[in-house]
Design a protein around this motif. Sequence first.
Motif, PDB file in Angstrom:
ATOM      1  N   THR A 100      -0.242   5.774 -16.374  1.00 60.65           N
ATOM      2  CA  THR A 100       0.700   5.125 -17.276  1.00 60.65           C
ATOM      3  C   THR A 100       2.109   5.588 -16.946  1.00 60.65           C
ATOM      4  N   GLY A 101       3.068   4.760 -17.329  1.00 60.34           N
ATOM      5  CA  GLY A 101       4.463   5.076 -17.022  1.00 60.34           C
ATOM      6  C   GLY A 101       5.208   5.569 -18.243  1.00 60.34           C
ATOM      7  N   GLY A 102       6.285   4.886 -18.593  1.00 58.62           N
ATOM      8  CA  GLY A 102       7.124   5.358 -19.693  1.00 58.62           C
ATOM      9  C   GLY A 102       8.042   6.468 -19.213  1.00 58.62           C
ATOM     10  N   THR A 103       8.602   7.191 -20.167  1.00 57.00           N
ATOM     11  CA  THR A 103       9.588   8.214 -19.804  1.00 57.00           C
ATOM     12  C   THR A 103       8.940   9.420 -19.129  1.00 57.00           C
ATOM     13  N   VAL A 104       7.659   9.686 -19.440  1.00 55.38           N
ATOM     14  CA  VAL A 104       6.950  10.793 -18.792  1.00 55.38           C
ATOM     15  C   VAL A 104       5.646  10.236 -18.216  1.00 55.38           C
ATOM     16  N   PRO A 105       5.718   9.685 -17.015  1.00 56.09           N
ATOM     17  CA  PRO A 105       4.512   9.070 -16.444  1.00 56.09           C
ATOM     18  C   PRO A 105       3.405  10.092 -16.249  1.00 56.09           C
ATOM     19  N   SER A 106       2.185   9.591 -16.149  1.00 55.85           N
ATOM     20  CA  SER A 106       1.060  10.478 -15.829  1.00 55.85           C
ATOM     21  C   SER A 106       1.247  11.029 -14.416  1.00 55.85           C
ATOM     22  N   THR A 107       0.430  12.019 -14.054  1.00 61.24           N
ATOM     23  CA  THR A 107       0.701  12.786 -12.827  1.00 61.24           C
ATOM     24  C   THR A 107       0.719  11.919 -11.569  1.00 61.24           C
ATOM     25  N   PHE A 108      -0.381  11.212 -11.299  1.00 63.78           N
ATOM     26  CA  PHE A 108      -0.434  10.427 -10.060  1.00 63.78           C
ATOM     27  C   PHE A 108       0.675   9.382 -10.040  1.00 63.78           C
ATOM     28  N   THR A 110       3.524   9.564 -11.435  1.00 62.23           N
ATOM     29  CA  THR A 110       4.788  10.240 -11.132  1.00 62.23           C
ATOM     30  C   THR A 110       4.990  10.356  -9.623  1.00 62.23           C
ATOM     31  N   GLY A 111       3.938  10.809  -8.915  1.00 63.89           N
ATOM     32  CA  GLY A 111       4.043  10.935  -7.462  1.00 63.89           C
ATOM     33  C   GLY A 111       4.282   9.594  -6.795  1.00 63.89           C
ATOM     34  N   TYR A 112       3.528   8.580  -7.219  1.00 62.24           N
ATOM     35  CA  TYR A 112       3.686   7.257  -6.610  1.00 62.24           C
ATOM     36  C   TYR A 112       5.101   6.715  -6.842  1.00 62.24           C
ATOM     37  N   ARG A 113       5.603   6.917  -8.064  1.00 60.64           N
ATOM     38  CA  ARG A 113       6.924   6.339  -8.377  1.00 60.64           C
ATOM     39  C   ARG A 113       8.048   7.104  -7.686  1.00 60.64           C
ATOM     40  N   GLY A 116       7.991   5.706  -4.277  1.00 59.75           N
ATOM     41  CA  GLY A 116       8.539   4.352  -4.260  1.00 59.75           C
ATOM     42  C   GLY A 116      10.043   4.325  -4.373  1.00 59.75           C
ATOM     43  N   LEU A 117      10.614   5.444  -4.795  1.00 63.43           N
ATOM     44  CA  LEU A 117      12.062   5.570  -4.938  1.00 63.43           C
ATOM     45  C   LEU A 117      12.685   6.242  -3.709  1.00 63.43           C
ATOM     46  N   GLY A 118      11.831   6.687  -2.794  1.00 72.28           N
ATOM     47  CA  GLY A 118      12.336   7.364  -1.597  1.00 72.28           C
ATOM     48  C   GLY A 118      12.550   8.851  -1.782  1.00 72.28           C
ATOM     49  N   TYR A 119      11.986   9.421  -2.857  1.00 74.91           N
ATOM     50  CA  TYR A 119      12.075  10.867  -3.079  1.00 74.91           C
ATOM     51  C   TYR A 119      10.805  11.532  -2.565  1.00 74.91           C
ATOM     52  N   THR A 120      10.962  12.614  -1.832  1.00 72.12           N
ATOM     53  CA  THR A 120       9.814  13.272  -1.218  1.00 72.12           C
ATOM     54  C   THR A 120       9.709  14.755  -1.585  1.00 72.12           C
ATOM     55  N   THR A 121      10.644  15.254  -2.388  1.00 67.90           N
ATOM     56  CA  THR A 121      10.606  16.646  -2.859  1.00 67.90           C
ATOM     57  C   THR A 121      11.127  16.675  -4.291  1.00 67.90           C
TER      58      THR A 121
END
Length: 549
Positions: A100-108, A110-113, A116-121
């Motif tokens: 699930t997303g929202g302001t505090v997405p679930s763990t997986f 969070t990593g996927y998003r 998808g934003l180009g952040y890797t660290t």
Amino acid sequence: MSAAERLRITGGTVYDPANGVDGETRDICIEGGRIVERLPAGAPTLDATGMVVMPGGVDIHAHFASSSCNHARRLVPDEHAADPAPAPVLADGAPARSGTGGTVPSTFTTGYRYAGLGYTTAFDAAVAPLTARHSHSELDDTPCVDGGIFVLMGNDEYLLRQIEAGERDRARDYAAWLLRAAGGYAIKVVNPGGVEAWKTGQRNVTGLDDAVGGRAVTPRAILETLADAANALRLPHPVHIHCNNLGVAGNYATTLASMETLAGRRAHFTHLQFHCYGGGGVEPWSSAAAPVIEYVNAHPEVSTDVGQVMFGPAMTITADAPVEYLLHKSSGRRWTNIDLELETGCGIVPLAYKDKAAVSALQWAVGLELFLLSADPWRVVLSTDHPNGGSFLSYPALIQLLMDRSVRDEQLKRVNPKLLAGSALADGLAREYTLGEIAIITRAGPARLLGLAHKGHLGTGADADVTIYSRDPDLARMFSTPRYVIKGGAVIVEEGQLRRAPAGRRLHVAPGYDEAVLRDLRRHFDRYSTVSFDNYPVRDVPGEPLAIG
Ligand SMILES: [Zn+2]
């Protein structure tokens, strides 16, 4: 492709500020998960002609992998229902998770998003040592980003006792032991002394020389002790400071006093926007971004991240429990308070920043002023204090505000101007960030401030974390949907779609200390803690600690 394979990214316009590359067309070569000088002819290629190539994004300060985040997730079931996140379809039928997303997405998710934003660290900026085991489990389930945790100190009973006793060396040894015990990366201090005061009748501290809980300990002594500890231990990142009086009118004086206390010492002041307000008493709130950023500009030992407020939903999560109590009372929103034995506290309040609300508009303006008046982008880097000032998903909109004055001025016309008198933004700031400067504040700068020599750049030997954007006149769209993302040499986003989700690496340190501290610590645990000394440290933190020094 596997990390051992090769890839040549051809024809892209490269922004690699750490290596002095500012928009040059050149190839980037990858082999074995690292950037290499050259590849043999015939190596596989990725055609990036006309596209923008940058190192992967580095988030210096966010909240996404703590037990506090789990409490926050529980507070907003409505957000989960509104933002289901189906499992991505990965290459080769690799397993993927829904969430699930929202302001505090679930763990997986969070990593996927992040990917998808180009952040890797990304670093979780506030973990109570007692809950570090939980954070490492969350990081295990947050794919695509290399990450670590900042360990909360400065309201912990053992440290306060050492300061009270004048045992600064033992305080340093304890800080080193605690970082190792928690598998942490940096020392974080939140509202020094104020969280401890929250647990007593005192409720908070307001000045640097207040006695904490009636003892011979002050916020000033806590700041000095932890700044000196981080520097003496040669940690890659200096002490990471959330100042006293967050969110209070007139707090810029406390912020400047904290900086002056540590003058000459390396220190990082986080989410600075929340600490730059004038007014107070009978005076209305106002912007005090200018005097604070002037100080930062003139003091190279100081670094900051901005903690920009973006209009929309947010979740305030902080160890600063007393400030969350005020927020809960003033907003009427539901909240959670947690006291952690002997260590720290935590408060959580869901919130929305509205452009028609005068204080929200002031906060938005103060953040932008800090960015636009900053003389050194390497030391004033991007954050929204995710999810406190807004989700990390709002970074692209923030980049657009920094790069495009017309978009900024349009938004400025729509906000409540009531508290903007004297604001530099309201008076007109013409500066527009360049792509090179964006590359600094979102990857090269944070990596340098974190002491991550292999991150935030595309020089030989760097981790092959690369983000490739298609040019788009709509800068928010451009930065929200990178065309390709490469993580440790693996192409994880292809044509804007997440295709691979490798586990991230854990970033942690293991500073040395005088083992004489252990006997005293064991006695302290035996006497006061519900957790035994032997069971306290996190075991099996994955990966080798970073070399120090
Ligand atoms: Zn934070």
